[in-house]
Motif scaffolding. Structure first.
Motif, PDB file in Angstrom:
ATOM      1  N   ILE A  81     -14.294  12.340  88.721  1.00 41.55           N
ATOM      2  CA  ILE A  81     -15.215  11.494  87.989  1.00 41.55           C
ATOM      3  C   ILE A  81     -14.556  10.907  86.758  1.00 41.55           C
ATOM      4  N   PHE A  82     -13.537  11.598  86.241  1.00 41.51           N
ATOM      5  CA  PHE A  82     -12.847  11.098  85.050  1.00 41.51           C
ATOM      6  C   PHE A  82     -12.035   9.848  85.380  1.00 41.51           C
ATOM      7  N   GLY A 118     -12.634   2.950 100.390  1.00 39.09           N
ATOM      8  CA  GLY A 118     -12.772   3.377 101.779  1.00 39.09           C
ATOM      9  C   GLY A 118     -11.587   4.157 102.306  1.00 39.09           C
ATOM     10  N   TYR A 119     -10.383   3.681 102.015  1.00 33.49           N
ATOM     11  CA  TYR A 119      -9.193   4.270 102.639  1.00 33.49           C
ATOM     12  C   TYR A 119      -8.553   5.361 101.800  1.00 33.49           C
ATOM     13  N   LEU A 120      -8.813   5.354 100.498  1.00 36.63           N
ATOM     14  CA  LEU A 120      -8.191   6.360  99.639  1.00 36.63           C
ATOM     15  C   LEU A 120      -9.204   7.312  99.030  1.00 36.63           C
ATOM     16  N   GLY A 121     -10.473   6.943  99.005  1.00 39.90           N
ATOM     17  CA  GLY A 121     -11.497   7.830  98.473  1.00 39.90           C
ATOM     18  C   GLY A 121     -11.616   7.817  96.971  1.00 39.90           C
ATOM     19  N   LEU A 122     -11.107   6.773  96.304  1.00 36.54           N
ATOM     20  CA  LEU A 122     -11.243   6.640  94.858  1.00 36.54           C
ATOM     21  C   LEU A 122     -12.406   5.705  94.540  1.00 36.54           C
ATOM     22  N   THR A 123     -13.090   5.969  93.436  1.00 36.61           N
ATOM     23  CA  THR A 123     -14.222   5.131  93.046  1.00 36.61           C
ATOM     24  C   THR A 123     -14.031   4.662  91.612  1.00 36.61           C
ATOM     25  N   PRO A 124     -13.335   3.541  91.428  1.00 33.58           N
ATOM     26  CA  PRO A 124     -13.181   3.012  90.075  1.00 33.58           C
ATOM     27  C   PRO A 124     -14.417   2.233  89.655  1.00 33.58           C
TER      28      PRO A 124
END
Length: 297
Positions: free
Chosen positions: A106-107, A48-54
């Motif tokens: 995406i990587f 939510g706060y950083l925009g990363l999707t692990p």
């Protein structure tokens, strides 16, 4: 704020009284939901706060769980094992996060997933330490009410720390990076360092949640490192509402409650969760937390 304060006080009072009001399986589910709530709120820091999707964040949960299990089997009490388990998860991310962050996009998702899959294979094959598919049985030495109250305290402390973090200058820089990374770089912010720090912080709390989950369930298996568990955690964040912290807590409670209520009656309970998530995406952007705020308004 004045309206929310009585609700918060009432919620805290109810949570503290829950062991006296409930017992057995309902209290077990409440503890389970709290473990997932800690992990979901920590994941929200990245999503939510950083925009990363692990997709490999379940690795921190599994490492925290195995670390706590091994330490408790060696005689260390659970309260002492919790911070050490969080440290183990943080050290794992300290080694793997640079590669995933430099991959980007995406990587980043795929690299985190690959590391988690490798850990699951290691847990399955290293039977001398992990017990293999049989897993590790552990005893926390706490009663179910005692374990619930310990998990409740850990959840409250985690949410307090995360809330202060996102409101701090550090949190505002994370928000700036999410909104406009080139501009944040132009302003002189070390984007990689901020992302790296956020990943380490989230990893510590997810590892803590995994350690509490191991003590709560009494067993750790390689299945705790399965990629599907990462997807479940991400669904909790989206159900409750990303970029809210409290939303993922609500999403975790809803998911665990739905799973318990529906899975005993049908194998299609996952489809029900999918339909609910689809309805929220199409008609209630922002998740359940946004819907509750609109309802109060």
């Amino acid at each position: 704020m004045k309206t929310a304060r009585p609700l918060l006080i009432g919620g805290v009072a109810l949570a503290l009284l829950l062991p006296a009001l409930l017992g057995g399986y309902p209290l077990y589910l409440a503890t389970e939901a709290l473990c997932w709530a800690i992990a979901a709120a920590a994941l929200d820091l990245l999503v939510g706060y950083l925009g990363l999707t692990p997709l490999g964040h379940i690795a921190m949960w599994g490492l925290g769980a195995y670390a706590a299990a091994l330490m408790m089997r060696a005689g260390l009490p659970l309260p002492a094992a919790l911070p050490l388990s969080a440290l183990v998860a943080t050290l794992y991310s300290a080694l793997t996060a640079p590669l995933a962050l430099r991959a980007g996009g995406i990587f980043f998702t795929l690299v985190t997933l690959a590391f988690a899959q490798m850990l699951q294979v290691l847990a399955d094959r290293w039977t001398a330490v992990t017990g293999g598919t049989d897993g590790l049985n552990v005893q926390s030495g706490l009663s179910e009410p005692g374990l619930y109250l310990l998990t409740l305290g850990a959840a409250a402390l985690s949410l307090l720390v995360l809330t202060q973090l996102v409101r701090s200058p550090f949190g505002r820089v994370l928000e700036a990076i999410r909104q406009n990374e080139p501009r944040a770089r132009a302003l002189g912010y070390p984007v990689f360092a901020y992302r790296y720090g956020a990943v380490l912080i989230a990893s510590a709390f997810i590892g803590l949640a995994g350690a509490l989950g191991a003590a709560h369930r009494g067993i750790v298996t390689p299945g705790d490192l399965a990629w599907l568990q990462s997807a479940v955690l991400l669904i909790m964040v989206l159900l409750g509402g990303a970029r809210t912290l409290w939303g993922p807590v609500l999403g975790a409670a809803l998911y665990i409650g739905l799973q318990a209520a529906v899975s005993s009656r049908t194998d299609l309970w996952a489809g029900l969760v999918g339909l609910l998530l689809l309805a929220l995406v199409l008609g209630g952007r922002g998740g359940l937390w946004a819907l509750t705020r609109r309802g109060r308004a």
